[in-house]
Structures are given as structure tokens and as C-alpha cells.
Design a protein around this motif. Structure first.
Motif, PDB file in Angstrom:
ATOM      1  N   MET A 117       0.871  -1.177   0.000  1.00  0.00           N
ATOM      2  CA  MET A 117       0.000   0.000   0.000  1.00  0.00           C
ATOM      3  C   MET A 117       0.906   1.225   0.000  1.00  0.00           C
ATOM      4  O   MET A 117       2.077   1.126   0.349  1.00  0.00           O
ATOM      5  CB  MET A 117      -0.945   0.020   1.216  1.00  0.00           C
ATOM      6  N   SER A 118       0.361   2.341  -0.424  1.00  0.00           N
ATOM      7  CA  SER A 118       1.165   3.557  -0.452  1.00  0.00           C
ATOM      8  C   SER A 118       1.234   4.175   0.943  1.00  0.00           C
ATOM      9  O   SER A 118       0.428   3.848   1.825  1.00  0.00           O
ATOM     10  CB  SER A 118       0.557   4.565  -1.431  1.00  0.00           C
ATOM     11  N   ILE A 119       2.184   5.079   1.123  1.00  0.00           N
ATOM     12  CA  ILE A 119       2.267   5.807   2.394  1.00  0.00           C
ATOM     13  C   ILE A 119       0.971   6.588   2.606  1.00  0.00           C
ATOM     14  O   ILE A 119       0.444   6.633   3.717  1.00  0.00           O
ATOM     15  CB  ILE A 119       3.488   6.766   2.412  1.00  0.00           C
ATOM     16  N   GLU A 120       0.446   7.166   1.537  1.00  0.00           N
ATOM     17  CA  GLU A 120      -0.786   7.947   1.645  1.00  0.00           C
ATOM     18  C   GLU A 120      -1.932   7.083   2.151  1.00  0.00           C
ATOM     19  O   GLU A 120      -2.713   7.505   3.016  1.00  0.00           O
ATOM     20  CB  GLU A 120      -1.157   8.582   0.302  1.00  0.00           C
ATOM     21  N   GLN A 121      -2.049   5.851   1.624  1.00  0.00           N
ATOM     22  CA  GLN A 121      -3.098   4.945   2.097  1.00  0.00           C
ATOM     23  C   GLN A 121      -2.899   4.606   3.567  1.00  0.00           C
ATOM     24  O   GLN A 121      -3.857   4.569   4.343  1.00  0.00           O
ATOM     25  CB  GLN A 121      -3.123   3.662   1.260  1.00  0.00           C
ATOM     26  N   PHE A 122      -1.651   4.379   3.963  1.00  0.00           N
ATOM     27  CA  PHE A 122      -1.349   4.084   5.356  1.00  0.00           C
ATOM     28  C   PHE A 122      -1.728   5.271   6.249  1.00  0.00           C
ATOM     29  O   PHE A 122      -2.307   5.089   7.328  1.00  0.00           O
ATOM     30  CB  PHE A 122       0.126   3.727   5.532  1.00  0.00           C
ATOM     31  N   ILE A 123      -1.416   6.475   5.811  1.00  0.00           N
ATOM     32  CA  ILE A 123      -1.747   7.675   6.579  1.00  0.00           C
ATOM     33  C   ILE A 123      -3.259   7.794   6.744  1.00  0.00           C
ATOM     34  O   ILE A 123      -3.762   8.047   7.843  1.00  0.00           O
ATOM     35  CB  ILE A 123      -1.155   8.941   5.912  1.00  0.00           C
ATOM     36  N   ILE A 124      -3.995   7.587   5.665  1.00  0.00           N
ATOM     37  CA  ILE A 124      -5.463   7.676   5.725  1.00  0.00           C
ATOM     38  C   ILE A 124      -6.013   6.635   6.694  1.00  0.00           C
ATOM     39  O   ILE A 124      -6.841   6.948   7.559  1.00  0.00           O
ATOM     40  CB  ILE A 124      -6.087   7.528   4.328  1.00  0.00           C
ATOM     41  N   LEU A 125      -5.550   5.387   6.585  1.00  0.00           N
ATOM     42  CA  LEU A 125      -6.030   4.331   7.483  1.00  0.00           C
ATOM     43  C   LEU A 125      -5.696   4.641   8.942  1.00  0.00           C
ATOM     44  O   LEU A 125      -6.523   4.435   9.835  1.00  0.00           O
ATOM     45  CB  LEU A 125      -5.427   2.978   7.081  1.00  0.00           C
ATOM     46  N   THR A 126      -4.513   5.171   9.176  1.00  0.00           N
ATOM     47  CA  THR A 126      -4.091   5.512  10.537  1.00  0.00           C
ATOM     48  C   THR A 126      -4.936   6.664  11.081  1.00  0.00           C
ATOM     49  O   THR A 126      -5.360   6.630  12.248  1.00  0.00           O
ATOM     50  CB  THR A 126      -2.597   5.875  10.557  1.00  0.00           C
ATOM     51  N   ARG A 127      -5.189   7.651  10.248  1.00  0.00           N
ATOM     52  CA  ARG A 127      -6.019   8.777  10.690  1.00  0.00           C
ATOM     53  C   ARG A 127      -7.443   8.308  11.009  1.00  0.00           C
ATOM     54  O   ARG A 127      -8.025   8.712  12.018  1.00  0.00           O
ATOM     55  CB  ARG A 127      -6.060   9.878   9.625  1.00  0.00           C
ATOM     56  N   ILE A 128      -7.995   7.443  10.167  1.00  0.00           N
ATOM     57  CA  ILE A 128      -9.356   6.960  10.393  1.00  0.00           C
ATOM     58  C   ILE A 128      -9.425   6.112  11.659  1.00  0.00           C
ATOM     59  O   ILE A 128     -10.377   6.215  12.439  1.00  0.00           O
ATOM     60  CB  ILE A 128      -9.888   6.191   9.159  1.00  0.00           C
ATOM     61  N   GLU A 129      -8.406   5.286  11.910  1.00  0.00           N
ATOM     62  CA  GLU A 129      -8.374   4.522  13.162  1.00  0.00           C
ATOM     63  C   GLU A 129      -8.320   5.466  14.359  1.00  0.00           C
ATOM     64  O   GLU A 129      -8.950   5.212  15.383  1.00  0.00           O
ATOM     65  CB  GLU A 129      -7.190   3.549  13.184  1.00  0.00           C
ATOM     66  N   THR A 130      -7.598   6.559  14.222  1.00  0.00           N
ATOM     67  CA  THR A 130      -7.523   7.544  15.294  1.00  0.00           C
ATOM     68  C   THR A 130      -8.871   8.229  15.480  1.00  0.00           C
ATOM     69  O   THR A 130      -9.314   8.452  16.609  1.00  0.00           O
ATOM     70  CB  THR A 130      -6.420   8.582  14.994  1.00  0.00           C
ATOM     71  N   VAL A 131      -9.534   8.554  14.376  1.00  0.00           N
ATOM     72  CA  VAL A 131     -10.873   9.156  14.449  1.00  0.00           C
ATOM     73  C   VAL A 131     -11.822   8.198  15.178  1.00  0.00           C
ATOM     74  O   VAL A 131     -12.566   8.608  16.071  1.00  0.00           O
ATOM     75  CB  VAL A 131     -11.420   9.494  13.038  1.00  0.00           C
ATOM     76  N   LYS A 132     -11.789   6.922  14.805  1.00  0.00           N
ATOM     77  CA  LYS A 132     -12.653   5.925  15.451  1.00  0.00           C
ATOM     78  C   LYS A 132     -12.396   5.884  16.958  1.00  0.00           C
ATOM     79  O   LYS A 132     -13.335   5.857  17.757  1.00  0.00           O
ATOM     80  CB  LYS A 132     -12.433   4.545  14.824  1.00  0.00           C
ATOM     81  N   ASP A 133     -11.134   5.883  17.333  1.00  0.00           N
ATOM     82  CA  ASP A 133     -10.775   5.858  18.744  1.00  0.00           C
ATOM     83  C   ASP A 133     -11.286   7.111  19.462  1.00  0.00           C
ATOM     84  O   ASP A 133     -11.830   7.028  20.561  1.00  0.00           O
ATOM     85  CB  ASP A 133      -9.255   5.721  18.894  1.00  0.00           C
ATOM     86  N   LEU A 134     -11.119   8.275  18.838  1.00  0.00           N
ATOM     87  CA  LEU A 134     -11.570   9.525  19.457  1.00  0.00           C
ATOM     88  C   LEU A 134     -13.090   9.584  19.558  1.00  0.00           C
ATOM     89  O   LEU A 134     -13.637  10.063  20.558  1.00  0.00           O
ATOM     90  CB  LEU A 134     -11.034  10.730  18.681  1.00  0.00           C
ATOM     91  N   ILE A 135     -13.788   9.090  18.539  1.00  0.00           N
ATOM     92  CA  ILE A 135     -15.253   9.061  18.595  1.00  0.00           C
ATOM     93  C   ILE A 135     -15.709   8.155  19.733  1.00  0.00           C
ATOM     94  O   ILE A 135     -16.598   8.512  20.507  1.00  0.00           O
ATOM     95  CB  ILE A 135     -15.852   8.582  17.248  1.00  0.00           C
ATOM     96  N   ALA A 136     -15.092   6.987  19.833  1.00  0.00           N
ATOM     97  CA  ALA A 136     -15.523   5.990  20.817  1.00  0.00           C
ATOM     98  C   ALA A 136     -15.076   6.309  22.241  1.00  0.00           C
ATOM     99  O   ALA A 136     -15.772   5.952  23.189  1.00  0.00           O
ATOM    100  CB  ALA A 136     -15.014   4.610  20.420  1.00  0.00           C
ATOM    101  N   ASN A 137     -13.954   6.985  22.398  1.00  0.00           N
ATOM    102  CA  ASN A 137     -13.362   7.103  23.730  1.00  0.00           C
ATOM    103  C   ASN A 137     -13.072   8.515  24.191  1.00  0.00           C
ATOM    104  O   ASN A 137     -12.262   8.703  25.100  1.00  0.00           O
ATOM    105  CB  ASN A 137     -12.067   6.279  23.791  1.00  0.00           C
ATOM    106  N   SER A 138     -13.658   9.500  23.565  1.00  0.00           N
ATOM    107  CA  SER A 138     -13.433  10.856  24.038  1.00  0.00           C
ATOM    108  C   SER A 138     -14.740  11.637  23.977  1.00  0.00           C
ATOM    109  O   SER A 138     -15.725  11.179  23.411  1.00  0.00           O
ATOM    110  CB  SER A 138     -12.362  11.565  23.190  1.00  0.00           C
ATOM    111  N   GLU A 139     -14.718  12.779  24.557  1.00  0.00           N
ATOM    112  CA  GLU A 139     -15.893  13.657  24.555  1.00  0.00           C
ATOM    113  C   GLU A 139     -15.838  14.661  23.403  1.00  0.00           C
ATOM    114  O   GLU A 139     -16.681  15.536  23.310  1.00  0.00           O
ATOM    115  CB  GLU A 139     -15.995  14.402  25.891  1.00  0.00           C
ATOM    116  N   LEU A 140     -14.836  14.543  22.535  1.00  0.00           N
ATOM    117  CA  LEU A 140     -14.704  15.487  21.435  1.00  0.00           C
ATOM    118  C   LEU A 140     -15.813  15.293  20.415  1.00  0.00           C
ATOM    119  O   LEU A 140     -16.197  14.160  20.112  1.00  0.00           O
ATOM    120  CB  LEU A 140     -13.347  15.310  20.735  1.00  0.00           C
TER     121      LEU A 140
END
Length: 183
Positions: A117-140
């Protein structure tokens, strides 16, 4: 002696590595994402002990030069995403190139050749995993998450989120249980 470690992506990983190395009687000069610097010289027997101790946590020692570079790229991406509060004004390619001291084209070629996969794809997947974590586990809220992760807009975040996960951030939030914090 420097040891490079795959799958080391957060402060908890650093803590686990520290505990395991302390338990084995080794002392670290430094521990960072994907890399530790051990004071002692490490024999092959010691290395096997360390490998076994880390493997039970899903962490692996990396001994191939290309794989070390991949881990450095991944660590840099995690660092930029998870410490994005600093609002870094560089794009990812410039950031990676300056952080690792290598041409971005070379980094991109090695990464895609090794990771399929490209670095860009990895960055997108990592950002989305972070978004999922923040949605599920933060008040943001989504606007705050969008700003925190340097998305150009909430719409951009939402579009990318749905493209990767198949659901909207709102649907994800409404159908995800919060992970209780450990004491």
C-alpha cells in the motif's frame, strides 16, 4: 545497542517494552516508538529472550534494513498524527522527508514495495483509526476531532471516514460502546 521494534505505536507499547526489558535485567538509554537503545551489549541469547518477551505483546524485533525504514516511517506517521495538536504546517511528504532525512520518492517506493500500500493509504487508514478511537473514547465532537487531526473540514473527514469504514461517523458513534477507562 539499538533495537528496532515493529508494531510499537503508542505510549502503552513503550511502557510494555520498558517493563519487559526491566524484567529481563536490561537498561535502556532511550525508548521511542519503534526503537529502543539498550545500555548493555546484547548477545544472540539475550536477543532471543527479548524477542520472546515482546512477541507475547504482538511486538517484533526488526532486523532487516528495509523493514527498519518502514518502521521509522510508520513511527513518524503515528507521531505526526497523534501529536497533531502542534498544528504542523508541513504536508506529510515534506514532514517524512525532513524527519527521516531521505527523499520522499525513495521512502514511498520502499514503503509500497514492502507494505503493498502507499504511504498515503497508510496515513489515511491511521487517521481513520484515530478518528474511530476519538469518537468511541473521548468527549470530542466531530468538529474538534477534525481540527485535532488537521482535516481541512468536517465534510472531508466524514467523506473519508465513510469511504474507509462504510458508515458515517454519526452511525459509528451511535453504534459503538465506550471503552471504560482502566484505573
Amino acid at each position: 545497542m539499538e533495537i528496532f521494534i515493529r508494531n510499537m505505536v503508542c505510549s502503552r507499547c513503550i511502557m510494555v517494552v520498558q517493563i519487559e526489558l526491566d524484567g529481563l535485567g536490561f537498561h535502556c538509554k532511550s525508548i521511542g516508538l519503534g526503537k529502543i537503545d539498550v545500555v548493555e551489549e546484547i548477545s544472540q541469547t539475550d536477543l532471543l529472550q527479548i524477542k520472546a518477551a515482546l512477541l507475547k505483546w504482538g511486538l517484533e524485533i526488526v532486523d532487516n534494513k528495509k523493514h527498519r525504514l518502514i518502521e521509522r516511517i510508520k513511527s513518524s506517521v503515528f507521531e505526526m498524527i497523534h501529536h497533531s495538536d502542534r498544528q504542523v504546517k508541513l504536508n506529510f511528504s515534506s514532514y517524512l522527508s525532513s524527519t527521516l532525512g531521505l527523499d520522499y520518492t525513495y521512502l514511498a517506493n520502499v514503503f509500497s514495495e514492502t507494505e503493498s500500500m502507499s504511504i498515503e493509504q497508510f496515513i489515511i487508514l491511521t487517521r481513520i483509526e484515530t478518528v474511530k478511537d476519538l469518537i468511541a473514547n473521548s468527549e470530542l465532537n466531530l468538529t474538534e476531532i477534525s481540527w485535532k487531526l488537521n482535516y481541512s473540514s468536517v465534510a472531508h473527514l466524514s467523506t473519508q471516514f465513510k469511504k474507509i469504514t462504510g458508515v458515517t461517523p454519526s452511525f459509528f458513534k451511535n453504534n459503538t460502546q465506550r471503552v471504560p477507562e482502566k484505573v
